[in-house]
Design a protein around this motif. Structure first.
Motif, PDB file in Angstrom:
ATOM      1  N   GLU A   4       0.867  -1.095   0.168  1.00  0.00           N
ATOM      2  CA  GLU A   4      -0.086  -0.017  -0.150  1.00  0.00           C
ATOM      3  C   GLU A   4       1.098   1.545   0.331  1.00  0.00           C
ATOM      4  O   GLU A   4       0.365   2.562  -0.281  1.00  0.00           O
ATOM      5  CB  GLU A   4      -1.224   0.423   0.905  1.00  0.00           C
ATOM      6  N   ASP A   5       1.923   1.376   0.777  1.00  0.00           N
ATOM      7  CA  ASP A   5       2.978   2.155   1.110  1.00  0.00           C
ATOM      8  C   ASP A   5       3.376   2.497  -0.455  1.00  0.00           C
ATOM      9  O   ASP A   5       3.717   4.004  -0.596  1.00  0.00           O
ATOM     10  CB  ASP A   5       3.715   2.058   1.758  1.00  0.00           C
ATOM     11  N   ALA A   6       4.023   1.428  -1.471  1.00  0.00           N
ATOM     12  CA  ALA A   6       4.479   1.717  -2.920  1.00  0.00           C
ATOM     13  C   ALA A   6       3.615   2.894  -3.493  1.00  0.00           C
ATOM     14  O   ALA A   6       3.407   2.806  -4.961  1.00  0.00           O
ATOM     15  CB  ALA A   6       4.773   0.651  -3.161  1.00  0.00           C
ATOM     16  N   THR A   7       2.239   2.808  -3.476  1.00  0.00           N
ATOM     17  CA  THR A   7       1.646   3.199  -4.029  1.00  0.00           C
ATOM     18  C   THR A   7       0.579   4.671  -3.791  1.00  0.00           C
ATOM     19  O   THR A   7      -0.234   4.860  -4.289  1.00  0.00           O
ATOM     20  CB  THR A   7      -0.083   1.868  -4.063  1.00  0.00           C
ATOM     21  N   GLN A  64      -7.164  13.768   5.417  1.00  0.00           N
ATOM     22  CA  GLN A  64      -7.572  14.346   4.106  1.00  0.00           C
ATOM     23  C   GLN A  64      -6.188  13.514   3.105  1.00  0.00           C
ATOM     24  O   GLN A  64      -6.126  13.862   1.616  1.00  0.00           O
ATOM     25  CB  GLN A  64      -8.223  16.016   3.850  1.00  0.00           C
ATOM     26  N   VAL A  65      -5.071  14.284   3.682  1.00  0.00           N
ATOM     27  CA  VAL A  65      -3.696  14.339   3.004  1.00  0.00           C
ATOM     28  C   VAL A  65      -4.088  12.825   2.988  1.00  0.00           C
ATOM     29  O   VAL A  65      -3.078  12.772   2.227  1.00  0.00           O
ATOM     30  CB  VAL A  65      -3.173  14.712   3.821  1.00  0.00           C
ATOM     31  N   ALA A  66      -4.284  12.238   3.665  1.00  0.00           N
ATOM     32  CA  ALA A  66      -3.932  10.347   3.629  1.00  0.00           C
ATOM     33  C   ALA A  66      -4.961   9.540   2.539  1.00  0.00           C
ATOM     34  O   ALA A  66      -4.331   9.077   1.495  1.00  0.00           O
ATOM     35  CB  ALA A  66      -3.962   9.805   5.006  1.00  0.00           C
ATOM     36  N   ALA A  67      -6.176  10.372   2.189  1.00  0.00           N
ATOM     37  CA  ALA A  67      -6.624  10.270   1.653  1.00  0.00           C
ATOM     38  C   ALA A  67      -6.350  10.662  -0.321  1.00  0.00           C
ATOM     39  O   ALA A  67      -6.443   9.819  -0.964  1.00  0.00           O
ATOM     40  CB  ALA A  67      -8.317  10.362   1.616  1.00  0.00           C
ATOM     41  N   VAL A  68      -6.114  11.713  -0.138  1.00  0.00           N
ATOM     42  CA  VAL A  68      -5.297  11.944  -1.318  1.00  0.00           C
ATOM     43  C   VAL A  68      -3.918  11.302  -2.194  1.00  0.00           C
ATOM     44  O   VAL A  68      -4.132  11.004  -3.445  1.00  0.00           O
ATOM     45  CB  VAL A  68      -5.154  13.331  -1.176  1.00  0.00           C
ATOM     46  N   ARG A  69      -3.654  10.720  -0.901  1.00  0.00           N
ATOM     47  CA  ARG A  69      -2.096  10.188  -1.433  1.00  0.00           C
ATOM     48  C   ARG A  69      -2.300   9.213  -1.728  1.00  0.00           C
ATOM     49  O   ARG A  69      -1.394   8.295  -2.853  1.00  0.00           O
ATOM     50  CB  ARG A  69      -1.268  10.501  -0.220  1.00  0.00           C
ATOM     51  N   ARG A  70      -3.832   8.104  -2.132  1.00  0.00           N
ATOM     52  CA  ARG A  70      -4.075   6.656  -2.278  1.00  0.00           C
ATOM     53  C   ARG A  70      -5.005   7.157  -3.590  1.00  0.00           C
ATOM     54  O   ARG A  70      -4.732   6.163  -3.913  1.00  0.00           O
ATOM     55  CB  ARG A  70      -4.543   6.324  -1.275  1.00  0.00           C
ATOM     56  N   PRO A  72      -5.161   7.111  -7.085  1.00  0.00           N
ATOM     57  CA  PRO A  72      -4.808   7.171  -8.393  1.00  0.00           C
ATOM     58  C   PRO A  72      -4.391   7.889  -9.268  1.00  0.00           C
ATOM     59  O   PRO A  72      -5.794   9.565  -9.491  1.00  0.00           O
ATOM     60  CB  PRO A  72      -5.039   6.211  -8.841  1.00  0.00           C
ATOM     61  N   GLY A  73      -3.742   9.067  -9.788  1.00  0.00           N
ATOM     62  CA  GLY A  73      -3.699  10.151 -10.776  1.00  0.00           C
ATOM     63  C   GLY A  73      -2.899  11.240 -10.047  1.00  0.00           C
ATOM     64  O   GLY A  73      -2.390  12.566 -10.485  1.00  0.00           O
ATOM     65  N   VAL A  74      -2.390  11.333  -8.137  1.00  0.00           N
ATOM     66  CA  VAL A  74      -1.795  12.665  -7.410  1.00  0.00           C
ATOM     67  C   VAL A  74      -0.343  11.945  -7.708  1.00  0.00           C
ATOM     68  O   VAL A  74      -0.275  10.805  -7.645  1.00  0.00           O
ATOM     69  CB  VAL A  74      -2.602  12.231  -6.175  1.00  0.00           C
ATOM     70  N   ASN A  75       0.362  13.018  -8.286  1.00  0.00           N
ATOM     71  CA  ASN A  75       1.770  12.844  -7.966  1.00  0.00           C
ATOM     72  C   ASN A  75       2.734  13.129  -6.883  1.00  0.00           C
ATOM     73  O   ASN A  75       3.452  12.610  -6.588  1.00  0.00           O
ATOM     74  CB  ASN A  75       2.336  13.209  -9.071  1.00  0.00           C
ATOM     75  N   LEU A  76       2.207  14.265  -6.426  1.00  0.00           N
ATOM     76  CA  LEU A  76       3.280  14.549  -5.200  1.00  0.00           C
ATOM     77  C   LEU A  76       1.697  15.506  -4.019  1.00  0.00           C
ATOM     78  O   LEU A  76       0.863  15.503  -5.179  1.00  0.00           O
ATOM     79  CB  LEU A  76       3.934  15.957  -5.738  1.00  0.00           C
ATOM     80  N   VAL A  77       1.969  15.669  -2.490  1.00  0.00           N
ATOM     81  CA  VAL A  77       1.631  15.639  -1.875  1.00  0.00           C
ATOM     82  C   VAL A  77       2.270  16.739  -1.494  1.00  0.00           C
ATOM     83  O   VAL A  77       3.244  16.328  -0.370  1.00  0.00           O
ATOM     84  CB  VAL A  77       0.387  15.367  -1.039  1.00  0.00           C
ATOM     85  N   GLU A  78       2.212  17.872  -0.939  1.00  0.00           N
ATOM     86  CA  GLU A  78       3.405  18.800  -0.003  1.00  0.00           C
ATOM     87  C   GLU A  78       2.755  20.303   0.989  1.00  0.00           C
ATOM     88  O   GLU A  78       1.782  20.832  -0.381  1.00  0.00           O
ATOM     89  CB  GLU A  78       4.551  19.467  -1.465  1.00  0.00           C
ATOM     90  N   ARG A  79       3.366  20.068   1.614  1.00  0.00           N
ATOM     91  CA  ARG A  79       3.141  21.591   2.625  1.00  0.00           C
ATOM     92  C   ARG A  79       3.085  22.512   1.773  1.00  0.00           C
ATOM     93  O   ARG A  79       4.053  23.488   1.412  1.00  0.00           O
ATOM     94  CB  ARG A  79       2.920  21.567   4.209  1.00  0.00           C
ATOM     95  N   ASP A  80       2.253  23.419   1.414  1.00  0.00           N
ATOM     96  CA  ASP A  80       2.356  24.924   1.330  1.00  0.00           C
ATOM     97  C   ASP A  80       2.486  25.917   2.279  1.00  0.00           C
ATOM     98  O   ASP A  80       1.822  25.378   2.824  1.00  0.00           O
ATOM     99  CB  ASP A  80       1.007  25.513   0.791  1.00  0.00           C
ATOM    100  N   THR A  81       3.585  26.421   2.656  1.00  0.00           N
ATOM    101  CA  THR A  81       3.906  27.726   3.346  1.00  0.00           C
ATOM    102  C   THR A  81       3.672  28.998   2.826  1.00  0.00           C
ATOM    103  O   THR A  81       4.244  29.467   1.671  1.00  0.00           O
ATOM    104  CB  THR A  81       5.123  27.430   3.989  1.00  0.00           C
ATOM    105  N   GLU A  82       3.652  30.277   4.297  1.00  0.00           N
ATOM    106  CA  GLU A  82       4.132  30.944   3.666  1.00  0.00           C
ATOM    107  C   GLU A  82       4.599  31.957   2.900  1.00  0.00           C
ATOM    108  O   GLU A  82       6.012  31.365   3.332  1.00  0.00           O
ATOM    109  CB  GLU A  82       2.975  32.371   4.725  1.00  0.00           C
ATOM    110  N   GLY A  83       5.071  32.400   1.802  1.00  0.00           N
ATOM    111  CA  GLY A  83       6.025  33.411   1.033  1.00  0.00           C
ATOM    112  C   GLY A  83       6.779  32.185   0.468  1.00  0.00           C
ATOM    113  O   GLY A  83       7.781  32.053  -0.279  1.00  0.00           O
ATOM    114  N   ARG A  84       6.236  30.605   0.340  1.00  0.00           N
ATOM    115  CA  ARG A  84       6.367  30.087  -0.799  1.00  0.00           C
ATOM    116  C   ARG A  84       5.650  30.593  -2.458  1.00  0.00           C
ATOM    117  O   ARG A  84       5.045  30.945  -2.898  1.00  0.00           O
ATOM    118  CB  ARG A  84       5.954  28.689  -0.876  1.00  0.00           C
ATOM    119  N   PRO A  85       7.017  30.325  -3.414  1.00  0.00           N
ATOM    120  CA  PRO A  85       7.265  30.747  -4.655  1.00  0.00           C
ATOM    121  C   PRO A  85       5.777  29.762  -5.255  1.00  0.00           C
ATOM    122  O   PRO A  85       5.186  28.356  -5.140  1.00  0.00           O
ATOM    123  CB  PRO A  85       8.041  29.661  -5.469  1.00  0.00           C
TER     124      PRO A  85
END
Length: 162
Positions: A4-7, A64-70, A72-85
């Motif tokens: 499951e972690d591999a997916t 929701q983060v955990a659900a999104v990661r599972r 198919p078609g989601v390539n990456l989930v990353e935290r957004d931070t203030e001042g992030r480009p």
């Protein structure tokens, strides 16, 4: 690592359990998965604060983060931070070197944003809240850090077969 972690789509930073907060969800280039991902992960439209052609930004719970990661078609989930480009979606296609499409916040005038940033637009698309421009690396960096810029994509040639 389990099968499951591999997916699972990667999550940045990868530091334990998913946390609540602002996240960027990266989908495939020109993906139409946004509504599907939102529905499957229980994300309400009011949680989304940024969207672009390759993903969206939303305030997500850890579940929701955990659900999104599972999904198919989601390539990456990353935290957004203030001042992030602003996100810069790179194309794998026939890109136009040094030329970019810049999207601005809803209600912002794309031509005015370009002028304020010292960029000469090669095209302004008011209906899409965006402009096209040729930029140096230094200009691109400055544009990405502007709070009214929501995302940037590489300009690319598109071909139509007869």
């Amino acid at each position: 690592m389990t099968s499951e972690d591999a997916t699972l789509a990667p999550c940045v930073p990868e530091d334990g359990d998913p946390v609540q907060g602002d996240h960027l969800v990266w989908l495939g280039f020109a993906s139409d998965l946004t509504e599907t991902v939102m529905a499957q992960a229980g994300i309400e439209p009011g949680q989304v604060y940024r969207s672009w052609y390759a993903g969206f930004g939303a305030v997500l719970s850890g579940e929701q983060v955990a659900a999104v990661r599972r999904i198919p078609g989601v390539n990456l989930v990353e935290r957004d931070t203030e001042g992030r480009p602003a996100p810069h979606a790179r194309t794998s296609g026939d890109r136009v070197e040094g030329s970019y499409i810049v999207s601005v916040a809803e209600g912002a005038d794309p031509a005015a944003v370009a002028t304020r940033l010292g960029v000469a637009p090669t095209g302004v698309f008011h209906a899409l809240s965006s402009f096209a421009a040729e930029m140096t690396d230094a200009q691109l960096d400055r544009v990405r850090r502007d709070p009214e810029v929501t995302d940037i994509g590489d300009d690319a040639w598109i071909y139509v077969d007869d």
